[in-house]
Design a protein around this motif. Sequence first.
Motif, PDB file in Angstrom:
ATOM      1  N   ASP A  21       0.009   2.709  -6.552  1.00  0.00           N
ATOM      2  CA  ASP A  21      -0.564   1.367  -6.525  1.00  0.00           C
ATOM      3  C   ASP A  21      -1.974   1.425  -5.962  1.00  0.00           C
ATOM      4  O   ASP A  21      -2.280   2.255  -5.101  1.00  0.00           O
ATOM      5  N   ASP A  22      -2.814   0.532  -6.445  1.00  0.00           N
ATOM      6  CA  ASP A  22      -4.093   0.314  -5.771  1.00  0.00           C
ATOM      7  C   ASP A  22      -4.021  -1.051  -5.107  1.00  0.00           C
ATOM      8  O   ASP A  22      -2.960  -1.678  -5.045  1.00  0.00           O
ATOM      9  N   SER A  23      -5.136  -1.540  -4.610  1.00  0.00           N
ATOM     10  CA  SER A  23      -5.124  -2.785  -3.838  1.00  0.00           C
ATOM     11  C   SER A  23      -4.770  -4.008  -4.673  1.00  0.00           C
ATOM     12  O   SER A  23      -4.448  -5.062  -4.124  1.00  0.00           O
ATOM     13  N   SER A  24      -4.809  -3.871  -5.996  1.00  0.00           N
ATOM     14  CA  SER A  24      -4.551  -5.028  -6.855  1.00  0.00           C
ATOM     15  C   SER A  24      -3.192  -4.977  -7.537  1.00  0.00           C
ATOM     16  O   SER A  24      -2.880  -5.848  -8.343  1.00  0.00           O
ATOM     17  N   VAL A  55      -2.974  -9.897  -6.725  1.00  0.00           N
ATOM     18  CA  VAL A  55      -2.045  -8.761  -6.845  1.00  0.00           C
ATOM     19  C   VAL A  55      -1.146  -8.959  -8.067  1.00  0.00           C
ATOM     20  O   VAL A  55      -0.542 -10.018  -8.240  1.00  0.00           O
ATOM     21  N   GLN A 289       0.204   6.636  -3.450  1.00  0.00           N
ATOM     22  CA  GLN A 289      -0.629   5.573  -2.886  1.00  0.00           C
ATOM     23  C   GLN A 289       0.231   4.327  -2.727  1.00  0.00           C
ATOM     24  O   GLN A 289       0.495   3.605  -3.677  1.00  0.00           O
ATOM     25  N   ASN A 291       0.873   0.617  -1.488  1.00  0.00           N
ATOM     26  CA  ASN A 291       0.141  -0.608  -1.145  1.00  0.00           C
ATOM     27  C   ASN A 291       0.941  -1.363  -0.082  1.00  0.00           C
ATOM     28  O   ASN A 291       1.688  -2.297  -0.380  1.00  0.00           O
ATOM     29  N   THR A 293      -0.017  -3.317   2.340  1.00  0.00           N
ATOM     30  CA  THR A 293      -0.402  -4.722   2.543  1.00  0.00           C
ATOM     31  C   THR A 293       0.345  -5.621   1.574  1.00  0.00           C
ATOM     32  O   THR A 293       0.963  -6.621   1.967  1.00  0.00           O
TER      33      THR A 293
END
Length: 541
Positions: A21-24, A55, A289, A291, A293
Motif C-alpha cells: 500500500d501507499d498513502s492513498s 484513501v 509497505q 499503510n 495510518t
Amino acid sequence: MSVLTAVAALAAVAPTAAQADDSSTLTVVGTSDVYDSNLVQSVIKPGFEKAYPGVTLNYVSKGTGAAITYAEAGSASALIVHAASLENQFVADGYSAEKYGRAIFYGDYVLLGPANDPAGVLTSDKHDIVGAFEKIAAAGAAGHANFVSRGGTPGTTVQEHAIWKLTNGVTTCTVSDANGGGTTPSTATGACPSDITQAKTPSWYQATGLTQGPNVINADACNYSGGGCYVFTDRGTFQYLESQKSLSKLGIVTRDNAASARGGNTLLVNSFHAYAINPAKFAGNSNVQINSTAAHQFLTWLTSPTAQAAVGNYLAKSSDGPPFLPDAAPVISTSAIPKNVYGGGKITITGTVRNVVPGTPALSGVKVVLRGPLTLPGSTSNVFATATTNSAGRFSISYQPLGTRAYVTLSVGAITKIENAGLKPQFGDLLSATTTARSARVTVHGRVSITSLDGDKGSVTGSVALLPGVHYQRGLLQLYAARVGSKAALHYVAQRSVARGQNSRSFTFALPRGKWRVQFRYVNNGVLASAASGVHTRTVR
C-alpha cells in the motif's frame, strides 16, 4: 441468472492480491462472508472512502485461514476474520498492531438444504445443528445426501469442524489446533493431515475449496451422485444470494441452535474481528509497505456509531432481519434517575454493562462514569461519580448531588476482554468506548434545621444546619417573621450570607421587643430549591 453464471460473476469481482500500500490505498484482506454477502461493496468500502476520501480501499476476499496467511506475508494493511481459534495464533505471533482485534459485528450460521430434505433434518433438528449433521452423515452413507463444505480453514469450516466434534456415530479425524481444531468427516480416525485439504473424506462429503458464495451456489446446483445437497454457511451470504435470485433449491433447514441442544444456543454465533497489521513484523523488508495510518483509520471508522448503524441496517428489511449485528461497543442499561433529592440525600443509579454478543463473558471490572454539563456556577468538572462493574457486569453509582443539574450520560472507556480462556493461546478482543444518553434533571432541595434559637437584647440569635452544604457559590440565610397574635403573613426581615464550603451558620438578627413567629430560609438561587425551617415562637426582650 444461471448457477454457473452466478458462480463466475462472484469469482470475477474478487480483486487480485495487492503487494503493498501507499498513502492513498488500503488493502484489507478478509473473510469472503462479508464480500459474498455484498456487505463490503454496499457498506464498508463506500462508507470508509466517504469518510476518508483520500484513501481507496481494496478488499481481497479469502477464507479466514488463507486471509491470515496473506496478511502475515505483508500483502495487506488490515484484516477481517471470524475464527477465534486461528485469530489467537495470529495475535500471539505478533502480527496485530493492537493487543487484540476489534470487535466489529456478529451474525449467525445456518444450514441450508433442499425442500425434499432427504436427510430428514426438518423433522426434529430445525434447532439442533449437531443432530442435523449426524442425519446428513447417515443419509450420505446411504447414498441419499451430500454435505458440501468449503474445506480448508475458512472461518465457516473451522466452525463446521467444531460441530462435527460434537457428533456421535460419524467417523472423523482430528483437526490440528494450528488448523483451528475440531474434527472432520474422514475414512480413517486419528489425526488429520497437517494440510487439512489432504484429509481422506467419505464420498458424501464434498470439499470444494470455494469461497462462501460460490460454495453455496455449488450446493444449490448439487451436481453430485445421490443429490440431496446440504451446505453450512453464514446467513448474510444466503440472504444476499436469495435476494439476487441466485438460488433455486436451497432454504434454511437448521438455525438458532437451542439451549438444550448440544453446543448450546451460542454454537451458531458468528463473530467478526478487524485487525491493523503490525508493521514492525516487516521491518527492513522493502517489499512490504503497510499503510498503518489508513489501517487505524479503518478500525476507527468501522467501530464508529455511523459505520455500526450502517452495518446493522444492511438487508434489515428482509424477512429474516439484518444478518450482521453491530457489536463494537458494549450496551449500558440503567435504572431511572430520580427527579428530586432532599436535604443532602443521595441518588443511586444501578445498571449493567454488557457485551451484546451471546455467550460472551460478563464485563467485570469496567469503570462507569456519570457525566453532565458544566451548568452550575463555579463547577470545574463534568464527571460527577464513578463505579466499577462486579463479576456479573453490574454496577451501582451512589452520589450526593450538591446542586440542581442535568445528568446527561453514562460512559465506559475502551475494554480489553478475554473472550475464550480455554483456547491456547487465549482469545481476547477490544470493545470500543461508549456513551449512553440518560438525560434527567435532578432538583436538589435544600434543608435548614434550627440547632439553637434565643431571643435577647433586641435580637434573635442562634445557629442552623444546612443540607447540602454551600457549594459552587455563596448562599443566603434569610429571616422571615411576624408578631404573635397578628394576622399578617411572615415577612422578609433580613439575610446573612453563607460562605462556600459551609454547612452551618450562626446568626444574629435584630427584631423589636415582643413575641415573634420566626422562620429561616436557606437560599442558593441557581443551585438549590430553597428550603424553609419550621415556624418557631420566641420572645425578644
